[in-house]
Motif scaffolding. Structure first.
Motif, PDB file in Angstrom:
ATOM      1  N   GLY A   1      56.086  88.443  21.496  1.00 45.38           N
ATOM      2  CA  GLY A   1      56.201  89.598  22.369  1.00 45.38           C
ATOM      3  C   GLY A   1      55.815  89.203  23.776  1.00 45.38           C
ATOM      4  N   SER A   2      56.216  89.994  24.734  1.00 45.55           N
ATOM      5  CA  SER A   2      55.969  89.642  26.131  1.00 45.55           C
ATOM      6  C   SER A   2      54.579  90.020  26.613  1.00 45.55           C
ATOM      7  CB  SER A   2      57.017  90.312  27.021  1.00 45.55           C
ATOM      8  OG  SER A   2      56.756  90.057  28.388  1.00 45.55           O
ATOM      9  N   ARG A   3      54.166  91.255  26.359  1.00 48.15           N
ATOM     10  CA  ARG A   3      52.933  91.755  26.975  1.00 48.15           C
ATOM     11  C   ARG A   3      51.706  90.989  26.479  1.00 48.15           C
ATOM     12  NH1 ARG A   3      52.591  94.423  31.623  1.00 48.15           N
ATOM     13  NH2 ARG A   3      54.736  94.985  31.031  1.00 48.15           N
ATOM     14  N   SER A   4      51.780  90.397  25.305  1.00 45.53           N
ATOM     15  CA  SER A   4      50.644  89.653  24.747  1.00 45.53           C
ATOM     16  C   SER A   4      50.607  88.197  25.180  1.00 45.53           C
ATOM     17  CB  SER A   4      50.691  89.716  23.212  1.00 45.53           C
ATOM     18  OG  SER A   4      51.950  89.255  22.737  1.00 45.53           O
ATOM     19  N   THR A   5      51.489  87.809  26.114  1.00 46.25           N
ATOM     20  CA  THR A   5      51.597  86.405  26.523  1.00 46.25           C
ATOM     21  C   THR A   5      50.265  85.781  26.936  1.00 46.25           C
ATOM     22  OG1 THR A   5      53.912  86.675  27.182  1.00 46.25           O
ATOM     23  CG2 THR A   5      52.698  84.854  28.183  1.00 46.25           C
ATOM     24  N   PRO A   6      49.413  86.435  27.725  1.00 45.57           N
ATOM     25  CA  PRO A   6      48.152  85.784  28.116  1.00 45.57           C
ATOM     26  C   PRO A   6      47.266  85.425  26.924  1.00 45.57           C
ATOM     27  CG  PRO A   6      48.609  87.658  29.548  1.00 45.57           C
ATOM     28  CD  PRO A   6      49.600  87.730  28.435  1.00 45.57           C
ATOM     29  N   LEU A   7      47.280  86.243  25.891  1.00 45.81           N
ATOM     30  CA  LEU A   7      46.462  85.966  24.707  1.00 45.81           C
ATOM     31  C   LEU A   7      47.105  84.899  23.826  1.00 45.81           C
ATOM     32  CD1 LEU A   7      45.528  89.646  23.819  1.00 45.81           C
ATOM     33  CD2 LEU A   7      43.940  87.896  24.642  1.00 45.81           C
ATOM     34  N   VAL A   8      48.413  84.976  23.656  1.00 47.06           N
ATOM     35  CA  VAL A   8      49.098  84.019  22.787  1.00 47.06           C
ATOM     36  C   VAL A   8      49.048  82.614  23.376  1.00 47.06           C
ATOM     37  CG1 VAL A   8      51.324  83.371  21.795  1.00 47.06           C
ATOM     38  CG2 VAL A   8      50.590  85.760  21.769  1.00 47.06           C
ATOM     39  N   THR A   9      49.283  82.487  24.685  1.00 53.00           N
ATOM     40  CA  THR A   9      49.232  81.152  25.298  1.00 53.00           C
ATOM     41  C   THR A   9      47.821  80.578  25.248  1.00 53.00           C
ATOM     42  OG1 THR A   9      48.974  82.183  27.487  1.00 53.00           O
ATOM     43  CG2 THR A   9      51.201  81.558  26.811  1.00 53.00           C
ATOM     44  N   ALA A  10      46.813  81.438  25.398  1.00 53.64           N
ATOM     45  CA  ALA A  10      45.427  80.961  25.295  1.00 53.64           C
ATOM     46  C   ALA A  10      45.146  80.468  23.887  1.00 53.64           C
ATOM     47  CB  ALA A  10      44.463  82.083  25.684  1.00 53.64           C
ATOM     48  N   ALA A  11      45.619  81.194  22.882  1.00 50.70           N
ATOM     49  CA  ALA A  11      45.406  80.763  21.499  1.00 50.70           C
ATOM     50  C   ALA A  11      46.138  79.460  21.206  1.00 50.70           C
ATOM     51  CB  ALA A  11      45.876  81.860  20.538  1.00 50.70           C
ATOM     52  N   ALA A  12      47.369  79.348  21.716  1.00 49.53           N
ATOM     53  CA  ALA A  12      48.152  78.141  21.473  1.00 49.53           C
ATOM     54  C   ALA A  12      47.544  76.914  22.135  1.00 49.53           C
ATOM     55  CB  ALA A  12      49.586  78.357  21.963  1.00 49.53           C
ATOM     56  N   ASP A  13      46.832  77.111  23.236  1.00 53.59           N
ATOM     57  CA  ASP A  13      46.236  75.989  23.963  1.00 53.59           C
ATOM     58  C   ASP A  13      44.874  75.589  23.423  1.00 53.59           C
ATOM     59  OD1 ASP A  13      48.412  75.840  25.624  1.00 53.59           O
ATOM     60  OD2 ASP A  13      47.512  77.027  27.240  1.00 53.59           O
ATOM     61  N   GLU A  14      44.338  76.336  22.479  1.00 49.69           N
ATOM     62  CA  GLU A  14      42.997  76.061  21.960  1.00 49.69           C
ATOM     63  C   GLU A  14      43.081  75.081  20.792  1.00 49.69           C
ATOM     64  OE1 GLU A  14      39.580  75.360  21.318  1.00 49.69           O
ATOM     65  OE2 GLU A  14      39.666  76.956  22.846  1.00 49.69           O
ATOM     66  N   ASP A  15      42.536  73.886  20.991  1.00 54.45           N
ATOM     67  CA  ASP A  15      42.646  72.829  19.978  1.00 54.45           C
ATOM     68  C   ASP A  15      41.941  73.184  18.676  1.00 54.45           C
ATOM     69  OD1 ASP A  15      44.121  71.281  21.720  1.00 54.45           O
ATOM     70  OD2 ASP A  15      42.364  70.158  22.460  1.00 54.45           O
ATOM     71  N   ASP A  16      40.900  73.979  18.730  1.00 56.42           N
ATOM     72  CA  ASP A  16      40.098  74.283  17.542  1.00 56.42           C
ATOM     73  C   ASP A  16      40.553  75.551  16.824  1.00 56.42           C
ATOM     74  OD1 ASP A  16      38.450  72.045  17.907  1.00 56.42           O
ATOM     75  OD2 ASP A  16      37.187  73.142  19.320  1.00 56.42           O
ATOM     76  N   LEU A  17      41.749  76.019  17.157  1.00 58.86           N
ATOM     77  CA  LEU A  17      42.257  77.256  16.561  1.00 58.86           C
ATOM     78  C   LEU A  17      43.601  76.996  15.898  1.00 58.86           C
ATOM     79  CD1 LEU A  17      41.404  80.331  16.472  1.00 58.86           C
ATOM     80  CD2 LEU A  17      43.050  80.658  18.338  1.00 58.86           C
TER      81      LEU A  17
END
Length: 588
Positions: free
Chosen positions: A31-47
């Motif tokens: 989804g578009s509006r959740s982009t800031p949260l999704v990209t942060a999760a995708a960039d987190e190595d420990d997640l």
């Protein structure tokens, strides 16, 4: 923590706090509006990020994982109906006490009530089904707001895992740009380090310490006196995550001499403790007034977990004149017959271990033997139908065979309606290393496939799901997670062509409307669903073929669907005959 814009900064702060607090997996939907949260999760190595396309399936996937681990699994979705699709799983998580964290993206305030696209009122969207709700402030590179954000994230996890555990909802508003597009001056280079990057020792911003409820010695005295009797029962209903300690309950069983009546979802039906305790599982097949009418009543009942799956057991407990102690760490009322005499607010495992040191009553071996003998007769009667070469194959035998053939260790997920009831009656106690799960909080058939695959994602155990055809159909979208989330499973699909459970109810005698409005035969075969989701499929209709297919599946990689075609009415008549045969044998 540097960031190209305030939304990215905000999303990274939230995800960073979750990881610092021990969260190791999240479930996201596109989804578009959740982009800031999704990209942060995708960039987190420990997640570990699981991408599930359908939000309803995503929520149940997260619920299954959290139910298996007892730890919070966050969910991230965009705005609008995406968040509404979480609601069924939120209800189950509430009633089943499963820790979830819902991060729903939302439009900025000025767009609400304006006719703006994909904008709905998400404030307190889930009502009182969540333990806590917070509408996060709009992102801003302000030290105080960032400290508030990190504190809120830490508090949300504490609320989700509190007593009782359950879902928490954080509504997250974002303006554009939603992507990591640089915005000059949005995030000052000299932003307060503590607020932006969190504590420098990898600790969460706020650590919550909460001890389990416990009783002092004076409060224990009435329980000790009430349980120091000869005839008593330990009744274990479906457990709350992360489960009950079998050693503590075993110690109490030894101290009191009481049999353990273990629901299949209690965490006590299977395991090594069954070798050294009187663990009873066949009660749903013989707790009939014709049998128990001549039995002496128990003098005390010690109940833990949610209300038992078995209606026969619940009615039996209501008929007795025993003192009933209902133990619940949250102090909730979980006894719908309203015959309990004492509500004990304490952690069940700790209380059982403490009481084991204090209780001491007259031993009653004849009482234990009465229950052991009833279970033995039930086991032998059922075996006459499910045993090799000893009669027809019916739906209850499928559950008995799964319990017999599953490898160790295994996670077994059973659907509502008939499968969980058949597991209760026919998957009898054994020393096997099984974790048995089901969605008995609200007892719906939605999301069962996703729940099972979510549970499987959290363990290296072999995974088996036993599901009816309507529940399988209801969550067909969830099958995609087997491939996308790399989960191997054996799916035992009992296809009796409609709502077989309605044969248990008086409406069966009224046709019409029984067939078209309740039984609702669909006439479908499910092989094409396996083709759609790249699963293997085999259809069987007899016991030998099922056992062979099941052994092949659990011994190989990949997800397999074993479609067991049964006759719903014939299976129900077999259940009834087995009860009558068991009751007659015990009556004699």
């Amino acid at each position: 923590m540097s960031a190209p814009n305030r939304n990215v900064l905000w999303g990274r702060a939230v995800v960073d706090e979750l990881v610092r607090a021990g969260v190791d997996a999240a479930v996201v939907s596109p989804g578009s509006r959740s982009t800031p949260l999704v990209t942060a999760a995708a960039d987190e190595d420990d997640l570990r990020v699981y991408s599930v396309l359908d939000e309803r399936s995503a929520a149940f996937f997260a619920l299954g994982r959290a139910r298996r681990t007892g730890e919070v699994t966050p969910l991230i979705c965009t705005s609008g109906t995406a968040a509404a699709n979480y609601h069924p799983a939120v209800i189950e998580a509430d009633r089943g006490r499963v820790p979830l964290l819902l991060l729903t993206a939302d439009r900025p305030p000025e767009l609400h009530d304006s006719g703006a696209n994909q904008t709905v009122d998400q404030e307190k969207l889930y009502g009182d089904a969540v333990r806590w709700y917070a509408d996060l402030p709009e992102p801003e590179a302000d030290p105080r707001k960032l400290r508030s954000l990190r504190t809120t994230a830490a508090r949300a996890l504490a609320e989700a895992t509190g007593t009782p555990s359950g879902p928490v909802h954080l509504n997250c508003r974002f303006r554009k740009p939603l992507e990591p597009t640089p915005v000059e001056g949005d995030v000052p280079a000299d932003l307060d380090t503590l607020a932006a990057a969190g504590r420098d020792d990898d600790r969460p911003f706020v650590t919550t310490t909460a001890g389990p409820p416990r009783l002092d010695r004076a409060d224990l005295r009435p329980l000790v006196e009430g349980l120091s009797v000869g005839r008593g029962l330990i009744v274990a209903g479906p457990t709350d995550p992360p489960g009950v300690d079998p050693e503590a309950v075993t110690a109490l069983a030894h101290a009191t001499g009481f049999p353990i009546l273990a629901d299949p979802l209690s965490g006590l039906r299977f395991g090594g403790h069954t070798r050294v305790t009187t663990t009873v599982g066949g009660y749903d097949g013989y707790l009939d007034p014709r049998v128990t009418g001549d039995w002496p009543d128990p003098e005390a009942i010690f109940r833990i977990g949610a209300s038992p799956t078995s209606k026969r057991l619940r009615k039996y407990l209501a008929r007795t004149g025993a003192r009933q102690f209902v133990v619940d760490a949250a102090g909730a009322w979980r006894e719908a017959e309203f015959r309990a005499t004492d509500l004990v607010v304490a952690d069940p495992s700790r209380l059982a271990a403490r009481l084991a040191e204090l209780v001491g009553g007259p031993d009653a071996p004849a009482w234990r033997e009465r229950w052991s003998e009833a279970d033995r007769v039930h086991r032998e009667t059922v075996g006459s139908v499910t045993g090799d070469g000893m009669g027809g194959y019916f739906e209850g035998a499928v559950l008995a065979d799964v319990a017999d053939l599953a490898p160790e260790p295994s996670t077994l997920v059973v659907s509502n309606s008939n499968p969980v009831r058949d597991a209760d009656r026919y998957a009898l106690p054994a020393a096997a290393s099984y974790t048995v799960l089901g969605n008995r909080g609200a007892s719906g058939i939605d999301g069962v496939v996703s729940t099972a695959l979510g549970a499987g994602s959290a363990t290296t155990d072999a995974l088996t799901l036993v599901v009816g055809d309507l529940a399988y159909y209801h969550d067909g979208n969830g099958l995609l997670s087997a491939l996308r989330c790399d989960v191997d499973a054996t799916i035992v699909l009992i296809n009796n062509d409609g709502g077989g459970i309605f044969h248990r109810l008086p409406i069966e005698s009224f046709d019409p409307p029984f067939t078209e409005a309740f039984r609702t035969p669909h006439g479908r075969e499910f092989g094409p669903t396996a083709d759609l989701y790249d699963l293997s499929h085999v259809a069987v209709s007899d016991r030998e073929a099922f056992r062979e297919a099941y052994a092949d599946s659990v011994g190989s990689d990949g997800t397999d669907v074993i479609e067991v075609r049964t006759d719903a009415e014939a299976s129900q008549r077999t259940r009834e005959r087995l009860v009558e045969a068991t009751v007659d044998a015990l009556d004699e």
